[in-house]
Design a protein around this motif. Structure first.
Motif, PDB file in Angstrom:
ATOM      1  N   GLY A  73      -0.717   0.631   5.306  1.00 52.30           N
ATOM      2  CA  GLY A  73      -0.877   2.332   5.626  1.00 52.30           C
ATOM      3  C   GLY A  73      -1.948   3.123   5.046  1.00 52.30           C
ATOM      4  O   GLY A  73      -2.501   2.316   4.780  1.00 52.30           O
ATOM      5  N   ASN A  74      -2.278   4.186   5.265  1.00 54.05           N
ATOM      6  CA  ASN A  74      -2.887   5.211   4.507  1.00 54.05           C
ATOM      7  C   ASN A  74      -2.612   5.245   2.526  1.00 54.05           C
ATOM      8  O   ASN A  74      -1.851   6.447   2.625  1.00 54.05           O
ATOM      9  CB  ASN A  74      -3.233   6.445   4.844  1.00 54.05           C
ATOM     10  N   VAL A  75      -3.318   3.766   2.177  1.00 57.26           N
ATOM     11  CA  VAL A  75      -2.700   3.500   0.669  1.00 57.26           C
ATOM     12  C   VAL A  75      -4.376   3.328   0.177  1.00 57.26           C
ATOM     13  O   VAL A  75      -4.528   2.324   0.018  1.00 57.26           O
ATOM     14  CB  VAL A  75      -1.803   3.131   0.444  1.00 57.26           C
ATOM     15  N   GLY A  91      -0.712   7.424  -2.681  1.00 60.87           N
ATOM     16  CA  GLY A  91      -0.929   7.944  -1.417  1.00 60.87           C
ATOM     17  C   GLY A  91       0.467   9.010  -1.178  1.00 60.87           C
ATOM     18  O   GLY A  91       0.837   9.297  -1.778  1.00 60.87           O
ATOM     19  N   GLU A  92       0.006  10.117   0.322  1.00 63.04           N
ATOM     20  CA  GLU A  92       1.872   9.755   0.557  1.00 63.04           C
ATOM     21  C   GLU A  92       2.929   9.526   0.460  1.00 63.04           C
ATOM     22  O   GLU A  92       2.742   8.254   0.143  1.00 63.04           O
ATOM     23  CB  GLU A  92       1.397  10.262   2.556  1.00 63.04           C
ATOM     24  N   SER A  94       5.282   9.108   2.463  1.00 67.92           N
ATOM     25  CA  SER A  94       5.803   8.398   3.310  1.00 67.92           C
ATOM     26  C   SER A  94       5.622   6.859   3.552  1.00 67.92           C
ATOM     27  O   SER A  94       5.707   5.806   3.679  1.00 67.92           O
ATOM     28  CB  SER A  94       5.478   8.736   4.810  1.00 67.92           C
ATOM     29  N   ASP A  95       3.711   6.484   2.985  1.00 69.79           N
ATOM     30  CA  ASP A  95       2.804   6.221   3.578  1.00 69.79           C
ATOM     31  C   ASP A  95       2.823   4.650   2.151  1.00 69.79           C
ATOM     32  O   ASP A  95       2.883   3.615   2.121  1.00 69.79           O
ATOM     33  CB  ASP A  95       1.378   6.296   2.841  1.00 69.79           C
ATOM     34  N   SER A  98       6.424   3.322   2.662  1.00 71.00           N
ATOM     35  CA  SER A  98       5.977   1.989   3.602  1.00 71.00           C
ATOM     36  C   SER A  98       5.165   0.882   3.358  1.00 71.00           C
ATOM     37  O   SER A  98       5.799  -0.199   3.241  1.00 71.00           O
ATOM     38  CB  SER A  98       5.606   2.762   5.105  1.00 71.00           C
ATOM     39  N   ALA A  99       4.889   1.024   2.454  1.00 73.22           N
ATOM     40  CA  ALA A  99       3.896  -0.376   2.062  1.00 73.22           C
ATOM     41  C   ALA A  99       4.732  -0.906   0.627  1.00 73.22           C
ATOM     42  O   ALA A  99       4.469  -1.860   0.792  1.00 73.22           O
ATOM     43  CB  ALA A  99       2.656   0.448   0.490  1.00 73.22           C
TER      44      ALA A  99
END
Length: 121
Positions: A73-75, A91-92, A94-95, A98-99
């Motif tokens: 994801g976007n991390v 990151g955010e 949620s990201d 998730s990571a």
């Protein structure tokens, strides 16, 4: 510490490299000073940001974990140390969550690691 003979007792602790993730934590909305002191990306929306930190053995596993995390994801990869097994991502919220979940799931299901639960605060 001393024994009955007035001598000091030396205790040696040793880490035996197993296949495990010993620590996985998500810090939601940490104070900006934490980013600054750790040398992490300061150009973030601190209100919705998070820091994810993991530790694993063998320490070279951090290389694999960092690859999985950034591809999940976007991390932002803040720190990965193949000598201590430490991984820090940002990151955010949620990201980052998730990571870390992707890393823990892969290490448990595909690599046969013993993993800890992901904690959040």
């Amino acid at each position: 510490m001393a024994n009955d003979h007035g001598e000091q007792i030396r205790i040696v602790q040793e880490t035996v490299a197993g296949k495990e993730i010993t620590f996985a934590h998500v810090m939601g909305g940490p104070a900006p000073i934490i980013y600054q002191k750790l040398g992490l990306n300061p150009q973030l929306d601190y209100g919705s940001s998070a820091i994810g930190i993991m530790n694993m053995t063998p320490p070279e596993s951090a290389v694999i974990a960092s690859d999985i995390a950034v591809k999940s994801g976007n991390v932002y990869l803040g720190f990965a140390d193949r000598f201590t097994g430490t991984l820090i991502i940002t990151g955010e919220i949620s990201d980052v969550t998730s990571a870390l979940t992707e890393v823990v799931d892969y290490f448990r299901d595909s690599l046969g690691y013993v993993v800890c639960q992901i904690t959040k605060r």
